[in-house]
Motif scaffolding. Structure first.
Motif, PDB file in Angstrom:
ATOM      1  N   ARG A  76       0.835  -1.201   0.000  1.00 51.97           N
ATOM      2  CA  ARG A  76       0.000   0.000   0.000  1.00 51.97           C
ATOM      3  C   ARG A  76       0.868   1.248   0.000  1.00 51.97           C
ATOM      4  O   ARG A  76       0.537   2.243  -0.640  1.00 51.97           O
ATOM      5  N   ASP A  77       2.005   1.198   0.697  1.00 55.77           N
ATOM      6  CA  ASP A  77       2.944   2.325   0.655  1.00 55.77           C
ATOM      7  C   ASP A  77       3.508   2.527  -0.749  1.00 55.77           C
ATOM      8  O   ASP A  77       3.755   3.653  -1.173  1.00 55.77           O
ATOM      9  N   GLN A  78       3.690   1.446  -1.454  1.00 56.36           N
ATOM     10  CA  GLN A  78       4.168   1.542  -2.829  1.00 56.36           C
ATOM     11  C   GLN A  78       3.167   2.329  -3.676  1.00 56.36           C
ATOM     12  O   GLN A  78       3.552   3.127  -4.530  1.00 56.36           O
ATOM     13  N   ALA A  79       1.878   2.136  -3.433  1.00 51.50           N
ATOM     14  CA  ALA A  79       0.849   2.880  -4.159  1.00 51.50           C
ATOM     15  C   ALA A  79       0.936   4.368  -3.841  1.00 51.50           C
ATOM     16  O   ALA A  79       0.694   5.207  -4.712  1.00 51.50           O
ATOM     17  N   GLU A  80       1.297   4.708  -2.621  1.00 51.79           N
ATOM     18  CA  GLU A  80       1.489   6.113  -2.249  1.00 51.79           C
ATOM     19  C   GLU A  80       2.646   6.719  -3.047  1.00 51.79           C
ATOM     20  O   GLU A  80       2.577   7.851  -3.509  1.00 51.79           O
ATOM     21  N   LEU A  81       3.703   5.949  -3.187  1.00 55.52           N
ATOM     22  CA  LEU A  81       4.853   6.412  -3.965  1.00 55.52           C
ATOM     23  C   LEU A  81       4.437   6.661  -5.414  1.00 55.52           C
ATOM     24  O   LEU A  81       4.749   7.705  -5.993  1.00 55.52           O
ATOM     25  N   TRP A  82       3.704   5.701  -6.028  1.00 54.26           N
ATOM     26  CA  TRP A  82       3.279   5.873  -7.403  1.00 54.26           C
ATOM     27  C   TRP A  82       2.390   7.105  -7.536  1.00 54.26           C
ATOM     28  O   TRP A  82       2.531   7.873  -8.487  1.00 54.26           O
ATOM     29  N   ALA A  83       1.475   7.291  -6.590  1.00 52.34           N
ATOM     30  CA  ALA A  83       0.578   8.453  -6.659  1.00 52.34           C
ATOM     31  C   ALA A  83       1.381   9.753  -6.611  1.00 52.34           C
ATOM     32  O   ALA A  83       1.071  10.713  -7.317  1.00 52.34           O
ATOM     33  N   GLY A  84       2.427   9.779  -5.799  1.00 53.52           N
ATOM     34  CA  GLY A  84       3.291  10.963  -5.737  1.00 53.52           C
ATOM     35  C   GLY A  84       3.973  11.228  -7.068  1.00 53.52           C
ATOM     36  O   GLY A  84       4.030  12.368  -7.541  1.00 53.52           O
ATOM     37  N   HIS A  85       4.483  10.164  -7.694  1.00 55.09           N
ATOM     38  CA  HIS A  85       5.094  10.302  -9.023  1.00 55.09           C
ATOM     39  C   HIS A  85       4.073  10.804 -10.035  1.00 55.09           C
ATOM     40  O   HIS A  85       4.372  11.684 -10.848  1.00 55.09           O
ATOM     41  N   ALA A  86       2.878  10.230  -9.989  1.00 55.53           N
ATOM     42  CA  ALA A  86       1.837  10.599 -10.960  1.00 55.53           C
ATOM     43  C   ALA A  86       1.420  12.056 -10.784  1.00 55.53           C
ATOM     44  O   ALA A  86       1.199  12.757 -11.770  1.00 55.53           O
ATOM     45  N   ARG A  87       1.316  12.520  -9.534  1.00 58.02           N
ATOM     46  CA  ARG A  87       0.947  13.928  -9.312  1.00 58.02           C
ATOM     47  C   ARG A  87       2.021  14.863  -9.865  1.00 58.02           C
ATOM     48  O   ARG A  87       1.708  15.878 -10.496  1.00 58.02           O
ATOM     49  N   THR A  88       3.270  14.509  -9.650  1.00 57.06           N
ATOM     50  CA  THR A  88       4.373  15.323 -10.173  1.00 57.06           C
ATOM     51  C   THR A  88       4.366  15.318 -11.699  1.00 57.06           C
ATOM     52  O   THR A  88       4.523  16.356 -12.344  1.00 57.06           O
ATOM     53  N   GLU A  89       4.169  14.138 -12.284  1.00 58.44           N
ATOM     54  CA  GLU A  89       4.135  14.035 -13.744  1.00 58.44           C
ATOM     55  C   GLU A  89       2.949  14.785 -14.323  1.00 58.44           C
ATOM     56  O   GLU A  89       3.062  15.424 -15.375  1.00 58.44           O
ATOM     57  N   LEU A  90       1.824  14.743 -13.634  1.00 57.96           N
ATOM     58  CA  LEU A  90       0.635  15.462 -14.084  1.00 57.96           C
ATOM     59  C   LEU A  90       0.899  16.963 -14.120  1.00 57.96           C
ATOM     60  O   LEU A  90       0.581  17.643 -15.106  1.00 57.96           O
ATOM     61  N   GLU A  91       1.520  17.478 -13.069  1.00 56.27           N
ATOM     62  CA  GLU A  91       1.857  18.906 -13.021  1.00 56.27           C
ATOM     63  C   GLU A  91       2.802  19.270 -14.163  1.00 56.27           C
ATOM     64  O   GLU A  91       2.629  20.283 -14.838  1.00 56.27           O
ATOM     65  N   TRP A  92       3.801  18.412 -14.411  1.00 56.00           N
ATOM     66  CA  TRP A  92       4.757  18.650 -15.493  1.00 56.00           C
ATOM     67  C   TRP A  92       4.047  18.633 -16.846  1.00 56.00           C
ATOM     68  O   TRP A  92       4.296  19.494 -17.696  1.00 56.00           O
ATOM     69  N   ALA A  93       3.174  17.652 -17.090  1.00 58.09           N
ATOM     70  CA  ALA A  93       2.488  17.533 -18.375  1.00 58.09           C
ATOM     71  C   ALA A  93       1.585  18.737 -18.633  1.00 58.09           C
ATOM     72  O   ALA A  93       1.524  19.257 -19.758  1.00 58.09           O
ATOM     73  N   LYS A  94       0.896  19.204 -17.605  1.00 59.76           N
ATOM     74  CA  LYS A  94       0.061  20.401 -17.762  1.00 59.76           C
ATOM     75  C   LYS A  94       0.921  21.611 -18.124  1.00 59.76           C
ATOM     76  O   LYS A  94       0.554  22.425 -18.972  1.00 59.76           O
TER      77      LYS A  94
END
Length: 197
Positions: A148-166
């Motif tokens: 479940r902690d691994q999912a938190e890590l992925w979500a953090g990466h995805a939020r950062t990538e989302l900000e970058w893509a926007k």
């Protein structure tokens, strides 16, 4: 392999034709062995495979003081393949190597096309973050806590990538980079051999 294929095809095309060592040298100068995980042997394999698949042509030339060397040039099919690979890399999530290669070849797309595919990535990331949030709110008790902690890590990466893509979409909309339909692009430079990366 797709990232290597994209970068090799792109460099051959943008240079107007290149020998294997020129492709290798250019990729080394970009640090692609690190961010694209490209090994020298895979460059030569990608060139030969692309030629066999009709994406590149091979022209034998006399060597400076040794054996003949091969000059590769992109075919129309090869140029189409580059564009499709860039589009795919921009859309596809969870493949950072392909994303990096697509960003390296981003000017192969028209501005409108690039924005559309970056925005598609934004939409996919937003949808994935919604699903991740649901999963984290109602975790399966049989899944170990560290997973479940691994999912938190992925979500953090995805939020950062989302900000970058926007941000990339916004910069493209504001005219950042010389894209395929802009004056001075790879499509409008009269002598592609004079173009520098």
């Amino acid at each position: 392999m797709s990232a290597t294929k994209l970068l090799v095809l792109g460099i051959v095309h943008l240079s107007g034709g290149a020998h294997g060592y020129q492709v290798r040298s250019e990729l080394q100068s970009w640090g692609a062995e690190i961010w694209a995980k490209i090994k020298p042997g895979s460059i030569y394999h990608a060139l030969k495979k692309a030629a066999a698949d009709g994406l590149l042509t091979e022209h034998a030339e006399p060597g400076n003081s040794g054996p003949e060397r091969v000059l590769y040039r992109a075919t129309a099919r090869g140029r189409d393949e580059i564009v499709e690979l860039v589009r795919d890399g921009l859309r596809r999530t969870h493949d950072p190597t392909m994303l990096d290669a697509s960003i390296a070849m981003l000017p192969m797309l028209t501005r409108t096309d690039a924005i559309a595919h970056v925005n598609e990535r934004v939409a996919r990331l937003e949808a994935e973050l919604v699903e991740q949030a649901k999963w984290r709110e109602n975790p399966n008790p049989d899944i170990p806590e560290h997973v479940r902690d691994q999912a938190e890590l992925w979500a953090g990466h995805a939020r950062t990538e989302l900000e970058w893509a926007k941000s990339l979409s916004k910069r493209l909309s504001e005219g950042a980079y010389t894209m395929a339909d802009d004056p001075g692009s790879w499509r409008t430079v009269p002598d592609p051999l004079k173009m520098r990366f």
